[in-house]
Design an enzyme around this catalytic site. Structure first.
Site, PDB file in Angstrom:
ATOM      1  N   ARG A 110       0.850  -1.192   0.000  1.00 40.37           N
ATOM      2  CA  ARG A 110       0.000   0.000   0.000  1.00 40.37           C
ATOM      3  C   ARG A 110       0.886   1.242   0.000  1.00 40.37           C
ATOM      4  NH1 ARG A 110      -1.796   0.740   4.430  1.00 40.37           N
ATOM      5  NH2 ARG A 110      -1.430  -1.264   5.407  1.00 40.37           N
TER       6      ARG A 110
ATOM      7  N   TYR B 212      -1.770  -3.299  -6.678  1.00 37.53           N
ATOM      8  CA  TYR B 212      -1.534  -3.961  -5.396  1.00 37.53           C
ATOM      9  C   TYR B 212      -2.806  -4.014  -4.533  1.00 37.53           C
ATOM     10  CZ  TYR B 212      -0.339  -5.064  -0.728  1.00 37.53           C
ATOM     11  OH  TYR B 212      -0.359  -5.673   0.492  1.00 37.53           O
TER      12      TYR B 212
ATOM     13  N   LYS C  50      -9.801  -2.109   1.810  1.00 39.08           N
ATOM     14  CA  LYS C  50      -9.512  -0.952   2.667  1.00 39.08           C
ATOM     15  C   LYS C  50     -10.291   0.291   2.224  1.00 39.08           C
ATOM     16  CE  LYS C  50      -7.098  -3.728   4.767  1.00 39.08           C
ATOM     17  NZ  LYS C  50      -5.880  -3.927   5.472  1.00 39.08           N
TER      18      LYS C  50
ATOM     19  N   HIS D 160     -10.561  -2.224  11.558  1.00 39.01           N
ATOM     20  CA  HIS D 160      -9.503  -3.086  11.013  1.00 39.01           C
ATOM     21  C   HIS D 160      -9.311  -4.258  11.982  1.00 39.01           C
ATOM     22  CE1 HIS D 160      -5.094  -3.262   9.379  1.00 39.01           C
ATOM     23  NE2 HIS D 160      -5.896  -4.020   8.660  1.00 39.01           N
TER      24      HIS D 160
ATOM     25  N   SER E   1      -1.473  -3.890   9.874  1.00 39.72           N
ATOM     26  CA  SER E   1      -1.196  -4.824   8.788  1.00 39.72           C
ATOM     27  C   SER E   1       0.082  -5.606   9.070  1.00 39.72           C
ATOM     28  CB  SER E   1      -0.996  -4.049   7.481  1.00 39.72           C
ATOM     29  OG  SER E   1      -2.141  -3.288   7.212  1.00 39.72           O
TER      30      SER E   1
ATOM     31  N   CYS F   8       0.719  -7.922  11.254  1.00 36.18           N
ATOM     32  CA  CYS F   8       1.032  -8.139  12.673  1.00 36.18           C
ATOM     33  C   CYS F   8       0.306  -9.367  13.213  1.00 36.18           C
ATOM     34  CB  CYS F   8       0.671  -6.915  13.500  1.00 36.18           C
ATOM     35  SG  CYS F   8       1.762  -5.516  13.206  1.00 36.18           S
ATOM     36  N   GLY F   9      -0.133 -10.257  12.323  1.00 39.46           N
ATOM     37  CA  GLY F   9      -0.633 -11.547  12.788  1.00 39.46           C
ATOM     38  C   GLY F   9      -2.144 -11.693  12.909  1.00 39.46           C
TER      39      GLY F   9
ATOM     40  N   THR G 273      -4.283 -12.623  10.576  1.00 39.75           N
ATOM     41  CA  THR G 273      -4.706 -13.850   9.900  1.00 39.75           C
ATOM     42  C   THR G 273      -4.318 -15.073  10.740  1.00 39.75           C
ATOM     43  OG1 THR G 273      -4.294 -12.682   7.832  1.00 39.75           O
ATOM     44  CG2 THR G 273      -4.684 -15.045   7.681  1.00 39.75           C
TER      45      THR G 273
ATOM     46  N   ASP H 274      -9.633  -9.532   8.879  1.00 38.89           N
ATOM     47  CA  ASP H 274      -9.107  -8.192   8.582  1.00 38.89           C
ATOM     48  C   ASP H 274     -10.073  -7.045   8.881  1.00 38.89           C
ATOM     49  OD1 ASP H 274      -6.900  -6.656   7.588  1.00 38.89           O
ATOM     50  OD2 ASP H 274      -7.985  -6.317   5.720  1.00 38.89           O
TER      51      ASP H 274
ATOM     52  N   ARG I 260       1.810 -12.222  -0.781  1.00 39.82           N
ATOM     53  CA  ARG I 260       0.465 -12.467  -0.241  1.00 39.82           C
ATOM     54  C   ARG I 260      -0.187 -13.690  -0.866  1.00 39.82           C
ATOM     55  NH1 ARG I 260      -1.797  -8.619   3.656  1.00 39.82           N
ATOM     56  NH2 ARG I 260      -0.117  -7.146   3.917  1.00 39.82           N
TER      57      ARG I 260
ATOM     58  N   ARG J  33       2.651  -4.218  17.566  1.00 41.03           N
ATOM     59  CA  ARG J  33       3.956  -4.877  17.470  1.00 41.03           C
ATOM     60  C   ARG J  33       4.931  -3.992  18.237  1.00 41.03           C
ATOM     61  NH1 ARG J  33       6.613  -8.295  13.620  1.00 41.03           N
ATOM     62  NH2 ARG J  33       4.670  -8.562  12.475  1.00 41.03           N
TER      63      ARG J  33
ATOM     64  N   ASN K 268      -1.024 -18.427  21.600  1.00 41.46           N
ATOM     65  CA  ASN K 268      -1.794 -17.223  21.933  1.00 41.46           C
ATOM     66  C   ASN K 268      -3.153 -17.570  22.545  1.00 41.46           C
ATOM     67  OD1 ASN K 268       0.232 -15.507  21.077  1.00 41.46           O
ATOM     68  ND2 ASN K 268      -0.554 -15.391  18.979  1.00 41.46           N
TER      69      ASN K 268
END
Ligand code: SAT
Ligand code: MN
Length: 591
Positions: free
Chosen positions: A73, A201, A210, A230, A252, A254-255, A257, A277, A373, A404, A500
């Site tokens: 992005r 992209y 987005k 988000h 984005s 940072c885990g 998914t 997302d 991706r 993060r 986690n």
């Protein structure tokens, strides 16, 4: 007589001058046809749009290599247009709408010459949901058309549903010449319109994501009384079969998914996936906060995904059937024809890099692009929640704000109340990742993980969040999370991924008021004995470090929070300054 939709399509075609206009019907055969067109006819940077991958091990999977400058992005060329700059806020690039239209018209004139204009009718959210929105995107590349079929509910029934209406959200997309100096992703929230030129992209080109579902939708939500966030959505099933639904915001890459499709490492606990997302949050008639995922697929980060970190996602990626699976900018194993990325498994002997050149271990670069991706249908995940197709969504009991952070922010902290929780979201800072074209690893304030996605002044957005308290009879509890603390040698302190779930269990127990916590100036953190740590390879010292609130680090943090809050001037709600001063005061007394 032409419908408003047909008229709009014609008008755009007069400007962009495609050779052909093709209305997508969303069928499986059509997706196959578009992939063939992408393999045989269309090109990006002089190369085919799609390459076939090993169909035995990765069913229905194809590789796309982007234009070399078009890999993330581009926040600096993402623009929001209102008549006045203040409405866009210091968090957005602003342009005058008329000026922006003039610029885009010039850049789009004849941009589709020699190409096909694909018309993509889709709905964000379940078609029967009171919260869903009907949209149409135009594009001139098969890659985007196929991606959109995976990521949204797309089909000709949506064209029929629009009929004579003109209240659909609109997206115009052209890859143009990929010139990065003329790349613009421009939003007109007051006209329900996004116009994107010169990029293919994901976040710049799949406009349902987005652009529509966060930037335009956040503005709609501000006026209509809901939130576009988000956030991933998941359900945690406990050993009694009770499911608690959680929404979690993380920046984005940072885990999100990985968290959303986690394979639980705690016996008796299971994670059910609803989204990775975006969440649209509405107050239900019962006074609870209900979440729907407007999307229908994952556009996830490939590097780091493996059978050890995320087996459910690996299975999802191999299961393509009714929907293709697309890989963008990953490496290619010459011997097997399979996609490959760093940490997937042992590195194959012969690789092509993400641009299709022979990769050498001494090149000093990764074989897959760090922001490579996959695009895959959510219906293929083995952990798909049975509520995914429920039009009204799921009731949320906990909201998580994640960042993060190498230090400062503990593994998990519960906010004292709703206002304190909104403050926890608003004060968030996170280290940047390869998902945006920025310097990677720099700390920046990213409130609610929405800095790149809030379509209006974030000062007003914070006020909007605060006002939900009075409408929610059962407000979700709010937590901060940080999986990314490191020791002095730079090693992660917390194993993350499937472990986690241990933190999620504590969160669920707190929601049910069934376990304790200790009070600190920043909120409530777990007592070590309340976290399920059996079988975990983390020492007691490491655990205390993970849960510690360090006074000096937090005093430094206050400076960063203050500088960011000041940017919003009198648009920043006074409640947040009050929370700030309370924290400052508590820290001054804290040992
Ligand atoms: O490229 S996207 O914006 O869709 C993914 C992300 O950065 O979150
Ligand atoms: Mn995202």
């Amino acid at each position: 007589m032409a419908t408003p939709l047909e008229e709009w399509v014609e008008e755009q075609a007069r400007l962009t001058k495609p050779d052909k206009i093709y209305w997508c019907d969303g069928s499986e055969e059509e997706a196959q046809r578009l992939i063939e067109i992408g393999m045989e006819k269309e090109t990006v940077a002089g190369r085919p749009v799609f390459y076939e991958l090993n169909q035995k091990n990765f069913k229905n999977a194809f590789l796309h290599r982007s234009h070399p400058t078009d890999v993330a992005r581009t926040e600096k060329s993402t623009v929001i247009c209102y008549d006045d700059k203040v409405t866009a806020g210091p968090n957005n690039n602003w342009m005058d709408p008329a000026e922006a239209k003039q610029m885009l018209t010039k850049l789009s004139d004849g941009s589709m010459k020699g190409r096909t204009m694909y018309v993509l009718p889709f709905v964000m959210g379940h078609p029967d949901s009171p919260y869903s929105r009907v949209c149409v995107q135009l594009t001139d590349i098969s890659y985007v058309a196929v991606n959109m079929r995976i990521m949204t509910r797309l089909g000709k029934d949506i064209t029929e549903r629009i009929g004579n209406r003109d209240d659909f959200l609109k997206g115009i997309h052209t890859i143009g010449n990929f010139n990065k100096d003329d790349r613009y992703i421009v939003h007109f929230p007051q006209e329900d319109l996004v116009w994107s030129v010169n990029s293919g992209y994901g976040g710049n080109a799949l406009l349902g994501k987005k652009c529509i579902s966060l930037r335009l939708a956040s503005w709609k939500g501000y006026h209509e009384g809901w939130l576009a966030e988000h956030m991933l959505i998941l359900g945690v099933e406990d050993p009694n079969g009770q499911i608690t639904y959680i929404a979690a915001a993380l920046p984005s890459a940072c885990g999100k998914t990985n968290l959303a499709v986690m394979q639980s490492k705690l016996p008796g606990y299971k994670i059910w996936t609803l989204g990775d997302d975006i969440a649209w949050l509405n107050v239900g008639p019962d006074g609870r906060l209900w979440a729907i995922n407007p999307e229908a697929g994952f556009f996830g980060v490939a590097p780091g995904t493996s059978y050890s970190s995320n087996p459910n996602m690996m299975d999802t990626l191999k299961a393509g059937q009714f929907f293709p699976t697309l890989f963008t900018n990953v490496a290619y194993d010459i011997d097997t024809g399979e996609p490959w990325w760093e940490e997937k498994d042992d590195r194959p002997a012969n690789l092509l890099d993400w641009q299709g050149n022979r990769w050498h271990a001494d090149s000093g670069t990764t074989a897959a692009h760090p922001n490579s991706r996959f695009t895959v249908s959510i219906t293929q995940t083995p952990t798909l929640s049975s509520e995914f197709e429920n039009p009204r969504g799921v009731p949320i009991s906990a909201i998580l704000f994640g960042a993060r952070r190498t230090d400062t922010v503990p593994l998990v902290t519960e906010a004292f109340d709703w206002t304190n929780g909104v403050f926890a979201g608003a004060r968030m800072g996170s280290e940047t990742t390869a998902a945006a074209a920025l310097k990677v690893g720099a700390l920046r304030r990213d409130p609610m993980a929405m800095l790149p996605f809030c379509g209006y002044n974030m000062g007003d957005y914070f006020g909007h969040w605060l006002r939900f308290e009075e409408r929610l009879t059962h407000p979700p509890k709010i937590f901060s999370i940080n999986w990314f603390q490191r020791d002095e040698g730079g090693k992660f302190l917390w194993p993350g991924f499937g472990d986690n779930v241990r933190v999620l269990k504590w969160i669920v127990d707190r929601v049910n008021n069934s376990c304790g916590a200790q009070e600190t100036p920043i909120g409530l953190v777990p007592n070590m004995q309340d976290l399920p740590l059996d079988g975990l390879d983390v020492s007691t010292e490491q655990m205390s470090e993970l849960l510690a609130v360090d006074r000096d680090q937090w005093r430094a943090e206050l400076e960063g929070i203050k500088a960011n809050f000041e940017k919003f001037g009198d648009r920043l709600p006074s409640e947040l300054w009050a929370e700030y001063h309370k924290l400052q005061d508590q820290l001054s007394k804290f040992q």
